[in-house]
Design a protein around this motif. Structure first.
Motif, PDB file in Angstrom:
ATOM      1  N   ASN A 143       0.828  -1.196   0.000  1.00  0.00           N
ATOM      2  CA  ASN A 143       0.000   0.000   0.000  1.00  0.00           C
ATOM      3  C   ASN A 143       0.865   1.249   0.000  1.00  0.00           C
ATOM      4  OD1 ASN A 143      -1.669   2.174   1.760  1.00  0.00           O
ATOM      5  ND2 ASN A 143      -3.069   0.889   0.566  1.00  0.00           N
ATOM      6  N   LEU A 144       1.903   1.239   0.815  1.00  0.00           N
ATOM      7  CA  LEU A 144       2.838   2.369   0.873  1.00  0.00           C
ATOM      8  C   LEU A 144       3.512   2.565  -0.478  1.00  0.00           C
ATOM      9  CD1 LEU A 144       4.454   4.524   2.439  1.00  0.00           C
ATOM     10  CD2 LEU A 144       6.021   2.704   3.142  1.00  0.00           C
ATOM     11  N   LEU A 145       3.955   1.483  -1.082  1.00  0.00           N
ATOM     12  CA  LEU A 145       4.625   1.557  -2.377  1.00  0.00           C
ATOM     13  C   LEU A 145       3.684   2.105  -3.450  1.00  0.00           C
ATOM     14  CD1 LEU A 145       7.103   0.960  -4.112  1.00  0.00           C
ATOM     15  CD2 LEU A 145       6.252  -1.384  -4.388  1.00  0.00           C
ATOM     16  N   ALA A 146       2.435   1.667  -3.440  1.00  0.00           N
ATOM     17  CA  ALA A 146       1.460   2.119  -4.436  1.00  0.00           C
ATOM     18  C   ALA A 146       1.210   3.622  -4.310  1.00  0.00           C
ATOM     19  CB  ALA A 146       0.151   1.354  -4.274  1.00  0.00           C
ATOM     20  N   LYS A 147       1.134   4.134  -3.092  1.00  0.00           N
ATOM     21  CA  LYS A 147       0.908   5.569  -2.880  1.00  0.00           C
ATOM     22  C   LYS A 147       2.096   6.385  -3.357  1.00  0.00           C
ATOM     23  CE  LYS A 147      -2.192   4.917   1.060  1.00  0.00           C
ATOM     24  NZ  LYS A 147      -2.361   5.064   2.520  1.00  0.00           N
ATOM     25  N   LEU A 148       3.289   5.934  -3.045  1.00  0.00           N
ATOM     26  CA  LEU A 148       4.483   6.664  -3.472  1.00  0.00           C
ATOM     27  C   LEU A 148       4.586   6.675  -4.999  1.00  0.00           C
ATOM     28  CD1 LEU A 148       7.050   5.409  -0.809  1.00  0.00           C
ATOM     29  CD2 LEU A 148       6.172   7.741  -1.054  1.00  0.00           C
ATOM     30  N   ASP A 149       4.298   5.553  -5.635  1.00  0.00           N
ATOM     31  CA  ASP A 149       4.334   5.493  -7.102  1.00  0.00           C
ATOM     32  C   ASP A 149       3.288   6.410  -7.716  1.00  0.00           C
ATOM     33  OD1 ASP A 149       6.448   3.747  -7.205  1.00  0.00           O
ATOM     34  OD2 ASP A 149       5.202   1.942  -7.369  1.00  0.00           O
ATOM     35  N   PHE A 150       2.113   6.469  -7.101  1.00  0.00           N
ATOM     36  CA  PHE A 150       1.047   7.345  -7.600  1.00  0.00           C
ATOM     37  C   PHE A 150       1.470   8.807  -7.487  1.00  0.00           C
ATOM     38  CE2 PHE A 150      -2.707   9.958  -6.539  1.00  0.00           C
ATOM     39  CZ  PHE A 150      -3.390   9.856  -7.744  1.00  0.00           C
ATOM     40  N   LEU A 151       2.024   9.188  -6.339  1.00  0.00           N
ATOM     41  CA  LEU A 151       2.462  10.568  -6.154  1.00  0.00           C
ATOM     42  C   LEU A 151       3.560  10.938  -7.145  1.00  0.00           C
ATOM     43  CD1 LEU A 151       2.507  10.746  -2.246  1.00  0.00           C
ATOM     44  CD2 LEU A 151       0.866  11.824  -3.792  1.00  0.00           C
ATOM     45  N   LYS A 152       4.466  10.020  -7.388  1.00  0.00           N
ATOM     46  CA  LYS A 152       5.533  10.275  -8.359  1.00  0.00           C
ATOM     47  C   LYS A 152       4.946  10.506  -9.746  1.00  0.00           C
ATOM     48  CE  LYS A 152       8.032   6.883  -9.923  1.00  0.00           C
ATOM     49  NZ  LYS A 152       9.027   5.781 -10.065  1.00  0.00           N
ATOM     50  N   SER A 153       3.945   9.734 -10.105  1.00  0.00           N
ATOM     51  CA  SER A 153       3.371   9.842 -11.454  1.00  0.00           C
ATOM     52  C   SER A 153       2.612  11.152 -11.650  1.00  0.00           C
ATOM     53  CB  SER A 153       2.454   8.655 -11.729  1.00  0.00           C
ATOM     54  OG  SER A 153       1.291   8.698 -10.916  1.00  0.00           O
ATOM     55  N   ILE A 154       1.895  11.630 -10.637  1.00  0.00           N
ATOM     56  CA  ILE A 154       1.093  12.849 -10.828  1.00  0.00           C
ATOM     57  C   ILE A 154       1.881  14.120 -10.545  1.00  0.00           C
ATOM     58  CG2 ILE A 154      -1.036  11.616 -10.276  1.00  0.00           C
ATOM     59  CD1 ILE A 154      -1.055  13.106  -7.582  1.00  0.00           C
ATOM     60  N   LEU A 155       2.938  14.013  -9.756  1.00  0.00           N
ATOM     61  CA  LEU A 155       3.732  15.197  -9.413  1.00  0.00           C
ATOM     62  C   LEU A 155       4.961  15.347 -10.305  1.00  0.00           C
ATOM     63  CD1 LEU A 155       3.543  15.110  -5.499  1.00  0.00           C
ATOM     64  CD2 LEU A 155       2.077  16.315  -7.124  1.00  0.00           C
ATOM     65  N   GLY A 156       5.214  14.369 -11.139  1.00  0.00           N
ATOM     66  CA  GLY A 156       6.230  14.534 -12.160  1.00  0.00           C
ATOM     67  C   GLY A 156       7.615  14.005 -11.862  1.00  0.00           C
ATOM     68  N   SER A 157       7.928  13.776 -10.606  1.00  0.00           N
ATOM     69  CA  SER A 157       9.266  13.287 -10.269  1.00  0.00           C
ATOM     70  C   SER A 157       9.293  12.749  -8.848  1.00  0.00           C
ATOM     71  CB  SER A 157      10.301  14.410 -10.402  1.00  0.00           C
ATOM     72  OG  SER A 157      10.116  15.395  -9.395  1.00  0.00           O
ATOM     73  N   VAL A 158      10.318  11.953  -8.572  1.00  0.00           N
ATOM     74  CA  VAL A 158      10.511  11.451  -7.214  1.00  0.00           C
ATOM     75  C   VAL A 158      10.757  12.604  -6.261  1.00  0.00           C
ATOM     76  CG1 VAL A 158      12.058  10.108  -5.739  1.00  0.00           C
ATOM     77  CG2 VAL A 158      11.364   9.192  -7.956  1.00  0.00           C
ATOM     78  N   GLU A 159      11.530  13.603  -6.709  1.00  0.00           N
ATOM     79  CA  GLU A 159      11.846  14.753  -5.851  1.00  0.00           C
ATOM     80  C   GLU A 159      10.579  15.490  -5.432  1.00  0.00           C
ATOM     81  OE1 GLU A 159      13.369  14.022  -8.702  1.00  0.00           O
ATOM     82  OE2 GLU A 159      15.236  13.301  -7.773  1.00  0.00           O
ATOM     83  N   ASN A 160       9.662  15.716  -6.373  1.00  0.00           N
ATOM     84  CA  ASN A 160       8.407  16.403  -6.048  1.00  0.00           C
ATOM     85  C   ASN A 160       7.563  15.583  -5.084  1.00  0.00           C
ATOM     86  OD1 ASN A 160       8.980  18.625  -7.628  1.00  0.00           O
ATOM     87  ND2 ASN A 160       7.780  17.924  -9.385  1.00  0.00           N
TER      88      ASN A 160
END
Length: 413
Positions: A143-160
């Protein structure tokens, strides 16, 4: 990468049994004590004897069968291994004692590795866990991994994504399917471009955590109350304002403008051009109306059509520049006097170039001191050091305005 299967934290000592460990409410203190973690905790240097024996911790019983395979020290040792200091560990254990019941190897370590793989490590990881220890307990590794991947995809980068998670610690606690994804799709349905949406959510990641119904209500108000269509470039800015204002406070803002002579249509004209004006204070509104309307004679409609004027700093921008413009008008040094809006919104360097430097011969007493410094230390480096020129222009603009006022009072009156 954290190597948690070495240096004293390994094998079966990392396992807790997955079962309910609470004793009945009627259990005596003596019976609880036989299942308690205190015996283990007081022997761990990460926790003081006082903390280990607090009432909070004495409510975290462990079954004897699990005592043989593991003990609360496994969780404490893990926190220490991550890098948390004694006071941080003590605070976490006191605030969230049930973390001591977690299965270290199967529950805690996998989540830590997910965070590390996402680039959250070292002091950043320490800070995150110290401020939000429930991150290790409340949901699964997947679940944690899925949320982080989702945030990366919509915010444009791992840094964001990392920035958003650090800014709003409850972001990872929000439901992916019931909150995060619905809010994102809702915002997209209003025609907000991916680029603008990305900037909005990086700056305001808290919006993703809100209840979708709450977000929907704010989006609807932008169109229905402010009259800004979703196709307008100001729609997104109107939404940001609506997020900060409740229905009651929005009504109070309209009433505030009306007290200073604005009609509702004036307010709506202003809002469509610059919604952020609804956030200005009464003192700033009063100052702006007093100067532009009562002193200079402009109509309220002019301010409504040029709302950025209300956001300028009176002492640092408006009064100094107006003083310069006033002298140029009185001395008739310009054939065509620019609008007050134009004068207020050119850059500092442009203001100096256009409204001060050309009149150096006509106002020698004003320009002499500035000219000497400018010619020697600034202008020769204008192309190579534009930031120096811009900074000096801002300073010089204030100094020139002050001297203009002095000259006006002593020589031109």
């Amino acid at each position: 990468m954290l190597n948690l299967c070495s240096n004293g934290v390994q094998g079966s000592t990392l396992l807790f049994r997955r079962r309910t460990l609470l004793l009945p409410h009627s259990a005596s203190t003596a019976s609880i004590a036989s299942h308690l973690s205190e015996g283990y905790l007081v022997n761990n240097p990460a926790l003081s004897r006082r903390a280990a024996s607090t009432p909070t911790l004495t409510k975290v019983p462990l079954r004897k069968s699990s005592e043989k395979k593991n003990n609360p020290n496994s969780t404490i040792n893990l926190l220490k291994k991550i890098g948390l200091d004694d006071s941080q560990v003590e605070k976490i254990v006191n605030s969230h004692p049930r973390l001591l019941r977690c299965m270290v190897e199967k529950t805690l370590i996998p989540k830590i590795r997910v965070l590390e793989d996402f680039g959250i490590c070292g002091s950043e990881l320490i800070s995150m866990i110290a401020s939000d220890p429930l991150l290790l307990k409340n949901f699964s590794r997947n679940n944690l991994l899925a949320k982080l991947d989702f945030l990366k995809s919509i915010l444009g980068s791992v840094e964001n994504a990392r920035y958003a998670v650090k800014k709003v610690k409850w972001l990872l606690h929000a439901s992916l399917t019931n909150t995060l994804q619905p809010n994102f799709e809702l915002l997209k349905s209003y025609g907000i471009s991916d680029e603008k949406l990305q900037k909005l959510l990086v700056r305001n990641p808290r919006l993703l955590c809100c209840h979708p119904k709450w977000v929907q209500e704010r989006l609807a108000r932008v169109e229905e109350v402010l009259g800004i269509p979703r196709e307008s470039g100001m729609f997104l800015h109107g939404f940001i304002v609506m997020v900060s204002l409740s229905k009651k406070n929005l009504k109070l803002k309209f009433e505030l403008f009306k007290r200073y002579g604005w009609s509702e249509s004036d307010v709506l004209v202003m809002v469509k051009r610059l919604p952020y004006c609804l956030n200005i204070s009464e003192a700033k509104l009063k100052t702006g109306v007093d100067f532009f309307v009562n002193k200079l004679g402009y109509e309220i409609g002019y301010l409504a059509a040029h709302p950025p004027l209300l956001l300028l700093n009176m002492e640092e921008r408006i009064l100094p520049r107006y003083a310069v413009l006033q002298v140029l008008q009185e001395r008739k040094l310009m054939k065509k006097i620019p609008s007050i809006y134009t004068v207020m919104f050119v850059s500092e360097s442009r203001f100096l170039d256009k409204y001060v430097l050309p009149f150096k011969d006509n106002l020698p007493e004003l320009y002499e001191a500035e000219s000497r410094f400018l010619d020697t230390y600034v202008l020769p480096f204008k192309d190579n050091l534009p930031e120096l020129y811009e900074a000096y222009a801002g300073f010089a603009g204030e100094q020139l305005a002050r001297r203009l006022r002095i000259i006006k009072e002593s020589k031109l009156s």
